[in-house]
Design a protein around this motif. Structure first.
Motif, short mmCIF file in Angstrom:
data_model
loop_
_atom_site.label_atom_id
_atom_site.label_comp_id
_atom_site.label_asym_id
_atom_site.label_seq_id
_atom_site.Cartn_x
_atom_site.Cartn_y
_atom_site.Cartn_z
N ALA A 156 39.45 29.82 40.06
CA ALA A 156 38.26 30.07 39.24
C ALA A 156 37.40 31.17 39.86
O ALA A 156 36.88 32.05 39.15
CB ALA A 156 37.44 28.79 39.10
N SER A 157 37.26 31.15 41.18
CA SER A 157 36.47 32.18 41.87
C SER A 157 37.14 33.55 41.79
O SER A 157 36.48 34.57 41.59
CB SER A 157 36.27 31.79 43.34
OG SER A 157 35.50 30.63 43.46
N PHE A 190 44.19 36.72 46.39
CA PHE A 190 45.45 36.02 46.14
C PHE A 190 46.39 36.12 47.34
O PHE A 190 47.09 35.16 47.67
CB PHE A 190 46.15 36.60 44.90
CG PHE A 190 45.76 35.92 43.62
CD1 PHE A 190 46.01 34.57 43.43
CD2 PHE A 190 45.16 36.64 42.59
CE1 PHE A 190 45.65 33.94 42.24
CE2 PHE A 190 44.80 36.01 41.40
CZ PHE A 190 45.05 34.65 41.22
N SER A 191 46.42 37.28 47.99
CA SER A 191 47.34 37.48 49.11
C SER A 191 47.01 36.58 50.29
O SER A 191 47.90 36.19 51.05
CB SER A 191 47.31 38.96 49.56
OG SER A 191 46.05 39.29 50.12
N THR A 192 45.72 36.23 50.47
CA THR A 192 45.34 35.36 51.58
C THR A 192 45.81 33.92 51.36
O THR A 192 45.91 33.15 52.30
CB THR A 192 43.81 35.35 51.78
OG1 THR A 192 43.19 34.84 50.60
CG2 THR A 192 43.29 36.73 52.08
N ILE A 195 37.05 31.77 50.43
CA ILE A 195 37.00 32.54 49.19
C ILE A 195 35.81 32.15 48.31
O ILE A 195 35.16 33.02 47.71
CB ILE A 195 38.32 32.37 48.41
CG1 ILE A 195 39.47 33.02 49.19
CG2 ILE A 195 38.22 32.97 47.01
CD1 ILE A 195 40.83 32.79 48.60
N CYS A 196 35.49 30.87 48.26
CA CYS A 196 34.42 30.41 47.37
C CYS A 196 33.04 30.46 48.03
O CYS A 196 32.03 30.58 47.33
CB CYS A 196 34.71 28.99 46.89
SG CYS A 196 36.25 28.85 45.95
N ASN A 197 32.98 30.34 49.35
CA ASN A 197 31.70 30.40 50.06
C ASN A 197 31.79 31.31 51.29
O ASN A 197 31.59 30.85 52.43
CB ASN A 197 31.26 28.99 50.51
CG ASN A 197 31.03 28.06 49.33
OD1 ASN A 197 30.09 28.21 48.57
ND2 ASN A 197 31.93 27.09 49.19
N SER A 248 41.08 22.40 45.82
CA SER A 248 40.76 23.65 46.51
C SER A 248 41.27 24.84 45.72
O SER A 248 40.54 25.83 45.51
CB SER A 248 41.37 23.65 47.92
OG SER A 248 40.82 22.63 48.72
N TYR A 249 42.50 24.75 45.24
CA TYR A 249 43.08 25.91 44.56
C TYR A 249 42.57 26.08 43.14
O TYR A 249 42.55 27.21 42.62
CB TYR A 249 44.61 25.85 44.61
CG TYR A 249 45.12 26.38 45.93
CD1 TYR A 249 45.02 27.74 46.24
CD2 TYR A 249 45.66 25.54 46.89
CE1 TYR A 249 45.45 28.24 47.45
CE2 TYR A 249 46.09 26.02 48.12
CZ TYR A 249 45.98 27.37 48.39
OH TYR A 249 46.39 27.86 49.60
N VAL A 250 42.15 25.03 42.49
CA VAL A 250 41.50 25.18 41.18
C VAL A 250 40.19 25.96 41.36
O VAL A 250 39.90 26.89 40.59
CB VAL A 250 41.22 23.80 40.55
CG1 VAL A 250 40.24 23.94 39.38
CG2 VAL A 250 42.51 23.15 40.08
#
Length: 316
Positions: free
Chosen positions: A223-224, A238-240, A126-128, A217-219
């Protein structure tokens, strides 16, 4: 295993969940059903991921490893517990007890770290996302899984080796349905100081390291996601993660009730209930959570079912 210890006790008696005769048969049938669902669900998840080429991604590779761990540690605990419901005394020899303790510690600690690895995988995805295939390459995923099992192996060897030092000379009734660390230490006739220090050190590491990884990881993930302007994009992101968040909450929540200090007489009965949840119920729930809340798994399952139905109809 028994040759290296100084205990006069050669076998233990597992007290089980309850001593009420009227509950033995209903509980036996219930937990037998739970175990069957656990075996079918986790073996089914492993098979489904292996047969479906579009599920050959890091996320599902880790999920199949989680299913293997769930299947194994449920098998370490449940069959012996079922014996307690159909026999007057559920006797377990000293070597069998130490072996059960070893494999339980190995798989339960491996699960803690596997959940952290799965959180890190979602963080990278999700972030990268542009670097996902490079960051989570086959080699990296393999090394992460090896690291998970290494952590479990080291911790299991430490706990079991320390338990082999303990002298058991009097009471041999374990007030539990399996050979866990705390119930065994209560039966000790020798000092348990080293065991407690080792337990504290390894528990701090095996709880804090995965927990901090998951939280970090979840913070970053949240944020992303909040920076995504599209509502549909947020919902998809969110569903993933929702299945993994639910699995983590159930596992760590029930384990916390088991291992947080308690001060009253009924604490052991309460810990039995909570330990039933994370040793028997959680391994059954995980494949259900990931199959019912995961679109990729549902699509793969539907394809296999349609293919099987087509083959059956074709034969007719």
């Amino acid at each position: 295993m028994a040759a290296g210890n100084h205990s006069t006790v050669t076998e233990f008696i597992l007290a089980g969940l309850t001593e009420k005769p009227e509950l033995q048969l209903p509980l036996f049938l219930f937990f037998l059903g739970v175990y069957v669902v656990t075996v079918v669900g986790n073996l089914g998840m492993i098979t489904l991921i292996g047969l479906s080429s579009h599920l050959h991604t890091p996320m599902y590779y880790f999920l199949s490893s989680l299913s293997f761990i769930d299947l194994c540690y449920s098998t370490v605990i449940t069959p012996k517990m079922l014996v307690n419901f159909v026999t007057e005394k559920n006797i377990i020899s000293y070597p069998e007890c130490m072996t059960q303790l070893y494999f339980f510690a190995f798989f339960i600690i491996s699960e803690c770290h596997m959940l952290a690895v799965m959180a890190y995988d979602r963080y990278v995805a999700i972030c990268n996302p542009l670097l996902y295939n490079v960051t989570m390459s086959y080699q990296v995923c393999s090394w992460l899984v090896v690291e998970v099992y290494t952590m479990g192996l080291i911790s299991a060897i430490a706990h079991t080796s320390c338990m082999l030092r303990v002298v058991f000379c009097k009471d041999k009734i374990i007030n539990h349905y399996f050979c866990d660390v705390f119930p065994l230490l209560e039966l000790s006739c020798s000092s348990t100081y080293i065991n407690e220090v080792v337990l504290l050190c390894f528990s701090l590491f095996n709880i804090l390291a995965p927990t901090l990884t998951i939280l970090g990881s979840y913070v970053s993930i949240i944020a992303s996601i909040l920076r995504i302007s599209c509502t549909e994009g947020r919902s998809k992101a969110f569903s993933t993660c929702s299945s993994h968040i639910l699995a983590v909450a159930i596992f760590y929540g029930s384990a916390a009730f088991m291992y947080l200090p308690t001060s009253n007489i009924t604490s052991m009965d309460q810990s039995k209930v909570s330990s039933v949840f994370y040793t028997i119920i959680v391994p059954m729930l995980n494949p259900l959570i990931y199959s019912l809340r995961n679109k990729g798994v549902k699509v793969a399952l539907n394809k296999i079912i349609e293919k099987r139905l087509f083959c059956i109809l074709k034969d007719f």
